[in-house]
Design a protein around this motif. Structure first.
Motif, mmCIF file in Angstrom:
data_model
loop_
_atom_site.group_PDB
_atom_site.id
_atom_site.type_symbol
_atom_site.label_atom_id
_atom_site.label_comp_id
_atom_site.label_asym_id
_atom_site.label_seq_id
_atom_site.Cartn_x
_atom_site.Cartn_y
_atom_site.Cartn_z
ATOM 1 N N ARG A 415 2.402 0.974 -8.805
ATOM 2 C CA ARG A 415 1.245 1.654 -8.226
ATOM 3 C C ARG A 415 0.831 2.850 -9.077
ATOM 4 O O ARG A 415 1.635 3.439 -9.791
ATOM 5 N N LYS A 438 -0.044 -4.043 -5.979
ATOM 6 C CA LYS A 438 0.010 -4.322 -4.547
ATOM 7 C C LYS A 438 0.110 -2.995 -3.799
ATOM 8 O O LYS A 438 1.151 -2.335 -3.791
ATOM 9 N N CYS A 439 -1.011 -2.586 -3.170
ATOM 10 C CA CYS A 439 -1.038 -1.285 -2.501
ATOM 11 C C CYS A 439 -1.888 -1.291 -1.243
ATOM 12 O O CYS A 439 -2.202 -0.226 -0.701
ATOM 13 N N SER A 440 -2.296 -2.469 -0.770
ATOM 14 C CA SER A 440 -3.065 -2.609 0.473
ATOM 15 C C SER A 440 -4.334 -1.766 0.458
ATOM 16 O O SER A 440 -4.625 -0.991 1.378
ATOM 17 N N THR A 442 -8.510 -1.767 0.179
ATOM 18 C CA THR A 442 -9.712 -2.581 0.346
ATOM 19 C C THR A 442 -10.929 -1.759 -0.042
ATOM 20 O O THR A 442 -10.935 -0.530 0.079
ATOM 21 N N GLU A 450 -4.694 -8.200 -5.789
ATOM 22 C CA GLU A 450 -3.434 -7.489 -5.953
ATOM 23 C C GLU A 450 -2.433 -8.355 -6.702
ATOM 24 O O GLU A 450 -2.278 -9.542 -6.403
#
Length: 462
Positions: A415, A438-440, A442, A450
């Motif tokens: 990240r 991958k860090c959620s 949007t 991701e």
């Protein structure tokens, strides 16, 4: 019997004291920074301390409760240049002292002359144009006049004084009563009665202290130009940076027209804001959208090119990373890096070879940014990797795609901070797809992909 006063040598850079003079300070390593001072000892110092404590000094004004102090005392005034106001923290505070440092020829004098001209275009509370005093101790009045003609800075309420005597400058201030004072530069001014030459430790400290006192007593903001050493630090004693309220660094590459204004110290705001300017034939102009300077505007994206978003302070800037891979018969293929961290590029190439099978041991690799931009943060690792993989396979990345992420030695994509702000800047410029760790995260109107490993990111090229 009272002891006599003794001499103590104190370093002007770090405050280290020694009973004898030393050519080099053993604490900070500065040369020629030890100055002699007289210090009372024994019963002399004890008697002086007791006398000061017992008598005391009458305060000039009573202490006030912090809740009774009006917030209007810290109101900022616009300089007329939005990028400078951004770095200062919405504008300049009345009575503050700002030190602007930079290398010779970077454009410090041109920028402050533009500030003085913009200042006089604004009106004060009485409805009259503001008055600015520009004091030049390095150039003649005729030289500054020629620069003002070139930059369209000729204003009726902009006054020019070619002086290096501080007492004479105070006379100009008393006669004109300006609302802004610019001194170019503090290292060329001299104060009467102070030993040493102009630019020396004693003179620079005395001049800065006197100008700071003038600003506080008259509530007039003062802008000072400061020289820098070969290491990029402000020339003169370190106490200069402690005396002033704001320290700004104006930097730029001689081979590029881009100039960056960074805050080093700011008592009235944050120091992570960055102002962007461009050196042109008619002066220095603001760059409100610096991302456009670092992008190649084309209809199609060639192979070996990846677009990322770098953070300069708190400001996101879209940058383009290009990679060129050339076969070679040399046993030691060349790795040329421009505008990026030269230690991270070989590491990313090694991870590409070990974790994704994209070997470059028999090829020369040239990696660079576009437009002279310099990026040192790890968030550009994924852009370097995908640009190099694109050059190897001769396959361009999808259009309108930005990539973010730090590449670990195990091939994982880590990240990076401020992903949301980076994607907002990319979306503003029309990018529709983002490859991120991958860090959620949007983003409305943007497709966010991701990835966890470098192999996952490389599948996009296939």
């Amino acid at each position: 019997m009272a002891k006599k006063a003794r001499s103590v040598h104190t370093c002007t850079e770090c405050g280290y004291s020694s009973p004898k003079w030393l050519g080099r300070c053993p604490e900070c390593g500065s040369w020629g920074s030890m100055e002699e001072h007289t210090q009372a000892t024994g019963s002399v110092a004890h008697a002086a301390t007791l006398g000061a404590v017992s008598k005391g000094l009458a305060p000039t004004s009573p202490a006030q409760a912090i809740t009774s102090i009006k917030a209007s005392a810290a109101t900022t005034l616009s300089t007329g240049i939005a990028e400078l106001d951004r770095v200062l923290g919405k504008g300049i505070v009345p009575g503050s002292v700002v030190l602007l440092a930079g290398e010779p020829g970077v454009g410090k004098s041109t920028l402050l002359l533009e500030v003085a001209a913009r200042w006089t275009e604004q009106q004060d509370s009485a409805g009259k144009n503001r008055v600015a005093l520009y004091v030049t101790a390095e150039e003649s009045a005729g030289q500054v006049r020629l620069r003002a003609e070139r930059t369209n800075a000729l204003k009726d309420t902009l006054f020019l004084a070619s002086e290096n005597n501080l007492d004479v400058v105070f006379g100009h201030v008393e006669a004109l009563k300006p609302s802004l004072i610019i001194v170019d530069s503090v290292q060329t001014m001299s104060a009467v009665g102070v030993e040493g030459v102009a630019g020396g430790v004693a003179q620079s400290r005395a001049v800065t202290a006197a100008l700071t006192t003038l600003a506080k007593n008259t509530n007039i903001p003062i802008l000072l130009v400061g020289h820098v050493t070969k290491d990029g630090n402000v020339a003169g004693p370190r106490v200069l940076e402690h005396l002033v309220d704001v320290v700004l660094n104006f930097e730029g590459d001689r081979h590029s027209s881009l100039r960056m204004l960074r805050g080093i110290k700011n008592r009235f705001g944050a120091t992570d804001e960055v102002g962007c300017f461009e050196q042109q034939h008619d002066g220095i102009k603001e760059v409100e959208d610096p991302s456009g300077l670092f992008l190649s505007h084309r209809e199609t994206t060639p192979d070996g090119t990846a677009v990322t978003v770098a953070m300069d302070g708190v400001r996101p800037i879209v940058a383009e990373v290009q990679s060129l891979v050339v076969p070679t018969e040399s046993k030691n293929p060349r790795r040329a890096v421009t505008g990026l961290d030269p230690t991270r590029v070989p590491m990313v190439l090694a991870v590409l070879a070990a974790r994704a099978g994209k070997k470059t041991h028999d090829k020369e690799v040239y990696v660079a940014t576009v437009g002279g931009m310099k990026v040192g943060e790890p968030a550009t690792d994924l852009a370097i990797a995908l640009a190099t993989a694109s050059a190897l396979s001769r396959t361009p990345l999808p259009k309108k795609t930005v990539v973010l992420g730090e590449v670990g030695l195990a091939g994982e994509i880590r990240r990076v901070p401020n992903v949301q702000r980076r994607l907002q800047e990319a979306k503003r410029l029309g990018y529709t797809t983002a490859i991120v760790p991958k860090c959620s995260v949007t983003m409305a109107g943007m497709k966010v992909v991701e990835v966890e490993t470098l192999t996952d990111a490389l599948r996009i090229l296939s």
